[in-house]
Design a protein around this motif. Sequence first.
Motif, PDB file in Angstrom:
ATOM      1  N   LEU A 380       0.836  -1.197   0.000  1.00 35.61           N
ATOM      2  CA  LEU A 380       0.000   0.000   0.000  1.00 35.61           C
ATOM      3  C   LEU A 380       0.871   1.247   0.000  1.00 35.61           C
ATOM      4  N   PRO A 381       0.428   2.325  -0.639  1.00 33.37           N
ATOM      5  CA  PRO A 381       1.231   3.565  -0.693  1.00 33.37           C
ATOM      6  C   PRO A 381       1.128   4.357   0.598  1.00 33.37           C
ATOM      7  N   ILE A 382       1.654   3.809   1.689  1.00 32.76           N
ATOM      8  CA  ILE A 382       1.621   4.460   2.994  1.00 32.76           C
ATOM      9  C   ILE A 382       2.976   5.118   3.241  1.00 32.76           C
ATOM     10  N   SER A 383       2.969   6.337   3.747  1.00 29.98           N
ATOM     11  CA  SER A 383       4.228   7.012   4.059  1.00 29.98           C
ATOM     12  C   SER A 383       4.252   7.560   5.480  1.00 29.98           C
ATOM     13  N   ARG A 384       3.123   7.470   6.207  1.00 27.50           N
ATOM     14  CA  ARG A 384       3.063   8.037   7.560  1.00 27.50           C
ATOM     15  C   ARG A 384       2.534   6.983   8.526  1.00 27.50           C
ATOM     16  N   SER A 385       3.266   6.766   9.598  1.00 31.16           N
ATOM     17  CA  SER A 385       2.858   5.772  10.588  1.00 31.16           C
ATOM     18  C   SER A 385       3.667   5.979  11.863  1.00 31.16           C
ATOM     19  N   LYS A 386       3.171   5.395  12.949  1.00 30.16           N
ATOM     20  CA  LYS A 386       3.891   5.431  14.222  1.00 30.16           C
ATOM     21  C   LYS A 386       4.807   4.232  14.409  1.00 30.16           C
ATOM     22  N   GLY A 387       4.761   3.289  13.485  1.00 28.59           N
ATOM     23  CA  GLY A 387       5.604   2.116  13.592  1.00 28.59           C
ATOM     24  C   GLY A 387       6.151   1.680  12.253  1.00 28.59           C
ATOM     25  N   TRP A 388       7.432   1.330  12.212  1.00 27.55           N
ATOM     26  CA  TRP A 388       8.069   0.903  10.973  1.00 27.55           C
ATOM     27  C   TRP A 388       8.964  -0.294  11.269  1.00 27.55           C
ATOM     28  N   ALA A 466       5.100   9.543  18.051  1.00 31.41           N
ATOM     29  CA  ALA A 466       4.463  10.436  17.079  1.00 31.41           C
ATOM     30  C   ALA A 466       4.585   9.821  15.683  1.00 31.41           C
ATOM     31  N   VAL A 467       3.731  10.282  14.770  1.00 28.29           N
ATOM     32  CA  VAL A 467       3.754   9.797  13.398  1.00 28.29           C
ATOM     33  C   VAL A 467       5.059  10.199  12.712  1.00 28.29           C
ATOM     34  N   LYS A 468       5.658   9.254  12.011  1.00 31.50           N
ATOM     35  CA  LYS A 468       6.865   9.519  11.242  1.00 31.50           C
ATOM     36  C   LYS A 468       6.574   9.284   9.758  1.00 31.50           C
ATOM     37  N   SER A 469       7.019  10.236   8.942  1.00 31.43           N
ATOM     38  CA  SER A 469       6.867  10.107   7.496  1.00 31.43           C
ATOM     39  C   SER A 469       8.124   9.449   6.948  1.00 31.43           C
ATOM     40  N   VAL A 470       7.979   8.238   6.399  1.00 31.45           N
ATOM     41  CA  VAL A 470       9.130   7.465   5.926  1.00 31.45           C
ATOM     42  C   VAL A 470       8.934   7.125   4.450  1.00 31.45           C
ATOM     43  N   GLN A 471       9.953   7.418   3.644  1.00 38.51           N
ATOM     44  CA  GLN A 471       9.911   7.088   2.220  1.00 38.51           C
ATOM     45  C   GLN A 471      11.138   6.321   1.763  1.00 38.51           C
ATOM     46  N   CYS A 472      12.055   6.035   2.693  1.00 36.13           N
ATOM     47  CA  CYS A 472      13.270   5.335   2.321  1.00 36.13           C
ATOM     48  C   CYS A 472      13.861   4.666   3.563  1.00 36.13           C
ATOM     49  N   VAL A 473      14.472   3.496   3.362  1.00 33.84           N
ATOM     50  CA  VAL A 473      15.095   2.749   4.457  1.00 33.84           C
ATOM     51  C   VAL A 473      16.516   2.382   4.031  1.00 33.84           C
ATOM     52  N   LYS A 474      17.460   2.562   4.961  1.00 33.81           N
ATOM     53  CA  LYS A 474      18.840   2.149   4.730  1.00 33.81           C
ATOM     54  C   LYS A 474      19.096   0.901   5.568  1.00 33.81           C
ATOM     55  N   LEU A 475      19.620  -0.159   4.934  1.00 36.32           N
ATOM     56  CA  LEU A 475      19.794  -1.450   5.588  1.00 36.32           C
ATOM     57  C   LEU A 475      21.197  -1.982   5.335  1.00 36.32           C
ATOM     58  N   VAL A 476      21.855  -2.417   6.416  1.00 40.33           N
ATOM     59  CA  VAL A 476      23.160  -3.075   6.325  1.00 40.33           C
ATOM     60  C   VAL A 476      23.064  -4.398   7.080  1.00 40.33           C
ATOM     61  N   CYS A 477      23.309  -5.510   6.386  1.00 40.90           N
ATOM     62  CA  CYS A 477      23.203  -6.835   6.983  1.00 40.90           C
ATOM     63  C   CYS A 477      24.583  -7.410   7.269  1.00 40.90           C
ATOM     64  N   THR A 478      24.604  -8.388   8.181  1.00 38.42           N
ATOM     65  CA  THR A 478      25.824  -9.138   8.435  1.00 38.42           C
ATOM     66  C   THR A 478      25.927 -10.244   7.383  1.00 38.42           C
ATOM     67  N   SER A 479      26.799 -11.206   7.623  1.00 36.99           N
ATOM     68  CA  SER A 479      26.901 -12.339   6.694  1.00 36.99           C
ATOM     69  C   SER A 479      25.625 -13.173   6.696  1.00 36.99           C
ATOM     70  N   VAL A 800      -4.777   7.513   9.991  1.00 42.99           N
ATOM     71  CA  VAL A 800      -3.574   7.510  10.820  1.00 42.99           C
ATOM     72  C   VAL A 800      -3.795   8.360  12.058  1.00 42.99           C
ATOM     73  N   ASP A 801      -3.250   7.935  13.187  1.00 43.91           N
ATOM     74  CA  ASP A 801      -3.466   8.641  14.452  1.00 43.91           C
ATOM     75  C   ASP A 801      -3.050  10.101  14.353  1.00 43.91           C
ATOM     76  N   ALA A 802      -3.697  10.904  15.155  1.00 42.37           N
ATOM     77  CA  ALA A 802      -3.442  12.342  15.163  1.00 42.37           C
ATOM     78  C   ALA A 802      -2.039  12.640  15.671  1.00 42.37           C
ATOM     79  N   PRO A 803      -1.471  13.777  15.258  1.00 42.12           N
ATOM     80  CA  PRO A 803      -0.149  14.150  15.767  1.00 42.12           C
ATOM     81  C   PRO A 803      -0.212  14.511  17.245  1.00 42.12           C
ATOM     82  N   ASN A 804       0.909  14.319  17.927  1.00 40.93           N
ATOM     83  CA  ASN A 804       0.980  14.718  19.333  1.00 40.93           C
ATOM     84  C   ASN A 804       1.093  16.218  19.444  1.00 40.93           C
ATOM     85  N   SER A 805       0.719  16.758  20.591  1.00 41.59           N
ATOM     86  CA  SER A 805       0.839  18.202  20.816  1.00 41.59           C
ATOM     87  C   SER A 805       2.302  18.581  20.871  1.00 41.59           C
TER      88      SER A 805
END
Length: 805
Positions: A380-388, A466-479, A800-805
């Motif tokens: 789904l084209p989601i970019s805002r959430s409190k959990g990633w 709080a809600v975080k807008s995420v459009q990219c993830v950087k990942l580094v794995c071990t062996s 999506v949940d409302a922003p915090n004050s």
Amino acid sequence: MSGGNPFAISDLGLPSKWFYNWVEDSSIIHMQPEGATTECLTCLKSGTFTIKPFDMRDSTPSPNDIFGVHIPITEVYDPLYNSHYVYSYWLSYRSGVDGIADGLSVHLAWFELYDSLFGAYYDSMFYYPNEWNDNKLDAIVKKGNCYHIAPASYIRDKDLLAAEAVQPVACVESLDSGNSLEVNVSFLDPLSPPPKQVDAIEHSLTCGSGILDQEFDASETHLIHVKGTGKNGQVRVWQCNSDVYSQAMLYDSYPYAHVNYASLQGYGATKRLPAYQGCNVNSMPSLTYKSDYDETYVLVPSTKKDATPAGSITKVKVSCSVSSCATNQYKLNNKCVQCPIDMPRSNAGSSSINNCFSCPGGTSLPHPLATVCTLSDDFLPISRSKGWRVWVPEYQTVSKIRWGVKLLEFYATSDCSGSAYIPNGIAINSRNFGTAPDLAFSDSAGAWSGKADNDGAIWVGMTFSAVKSVQCVKLVCTSNSVTEVRVQALVGNSEDSWANVWVQKDLDTAKNVEQILSFEHPPTVPPTEPPTKYPTESPTKEPTSEPTKHPTATPSTSSSPTSLPTEAPTKRPTEQLTNFSTNYPTRVPTKEPTRQLTQRPTETPTSEPTISPTQKPTKVSTSVSTSEPTISPTQDPTKTPTDFPTTKMPTASPTKSVVPSFAPTERECKENKDDKFLKKVRQQKNKVVLKTCSWLGEQEESIRQNLCSKSREFQDFKPAWKVCPITCQFCIQCVDNDDQKFLSRMKSNGKPEKKDCAWLRSKSSYKKSIVCNRNESFRRFQPARNTCYATCNSCPGWIVDAPNS
């Protein structure tokens, strides 16, 4: 060796002879719906073949003789006996038995494979074209007829998806009795069947909803679809005609052989109810049939024209009662109701919606009656959430047991530029080998080493306050790396509700490689074809069919785009693209997709009020008022079941929540461009500054996000996220995207078949369920469930949940 039978001349079946190399592989035609693949280089997807008898005792076969057609279905592993079972259809011709030589034999055969010393155990069963006929000598497809080999319950129980994917059609075109027959073999796609050859008038009856009692014109063919029969619904049929002999035939699936291929009326039938001339409504001939796969078809064919007087009537009654519901259903008011889309699984025999549970995140139900959830490429084209989080099934790890993550970062930019979010939330993971999930977000020398949860998935991520807008993830794995990964966002109000946001395949499995996972969501609206309603920013190569309006006298010099297209073209294009969709589609797609669906409700209301409130108000009031909406969703389902199933299969253990995790909140997903929100309050005399949603949509991304993140209210003035939830991208609307085509399926030639929501709405409930449960995507074309939200009943259903004050 042939297993014993009363025939004077007896032979092993063709599959056995082929398995033991008594019939060479070159004398067998191999077929599958896809045609040739790397697994079967010689497989065909259609063709006409001349088949010789495989049991001729007095002749020597030539190298070019064809003795049969082999159509593999599936392989099933039985852990109890540590055995592999291979199931196939076989088409053959034999001459050594009187009667059988008059047509094509069809078998479902299977081998239980053992070690090389013993070989295999073999068994098979006849397919009876006229199943109700007890004469085994008549178990053949006769010349001039086509037989649709519908999946029997036996093979459906073994592998439902494979059984429904392989549906051969064999048409006997010619016959040289005792010497050869010519057969054309192809595959049926239930979503695109051939045109009807018999004009069957269709009716429907939902099991548990009463009795269908009709009088049919005897010169017409009628087809009754009894649906919702559950696991073992009891279907009873009565029929008679006062003037002539009449009959009714029962089928486990749609009677394609007769209706679409004009074969004999009984081809594919499981039961037949004959009625001789005479009709006493108080003692009509009847039969009772157990339906075990949620549906039964009753065909009432036309009577013989030369013996039927004008105006002759066939009296028909059909009833159905539910005993036990099928997998992924529950019983309600004596009917079988499909589990809701966000909790699609239940065990057979369930009696309450509380028995429904979710598929694990990253998986979906591939078929309404499937028994397991499968890996999903849907997102789904989601970019805002409190959990990633990032998620992978255990078997896609290099080690097949663990996943090592050295660094995991979330970014608001689409290319992971700038600064990553500070990991100030709560680190979460499936399970681990003594390494806390915080290590995945740390610059230390350590790394997180994760292991699978009870559902067989390994994941790590973070939840924020709080809600975080995420459009990219950087990942580094071990062996201990992975071959692909799914980025998921927390949705709804349940901690167990996660949805795929992006699927990244073909990852580099080398150690310590920095990998960028950028969400390239497809545009919500495709480009329009010329000519456009308004002038383009640059001239077209070819002249338009109609002249454009005159340009303005003075060109616009604004550095930012206008909210609506200008009446005439500007002298030069604006310096940046818009962040939101325009009221009219652009000629060229935007660089970044818009994140919300249509901004307006449907133009016309439904003909009947909905039982529960719609997520979007209709523009015109309904003819009958709806009841007052509840503040939160009710535990009970709707009073009537949906037209088609929406769920799939069981998880290893049910989830904690029994309330739909995608439950709608109190806030409605609507806005008016002229509505005003509170921008700020001036210190002097508490003077308020108000702005409209239209104004907000014209602002730069940073300004818009800043205003949408504020939650202050003053007197009766509300913040932007409450007044303009669509512009603030706080909701996904539950409507069909009629401007966007979806991927219906991948054709056998590797090309995509694309359809729109209007096409899908015109299909039967059964066909809708098949299309809506497909997960494949192709480039910018998403599956139907991500395009036709309303038709597929696949609305995410959250704000999506409302922003915090």
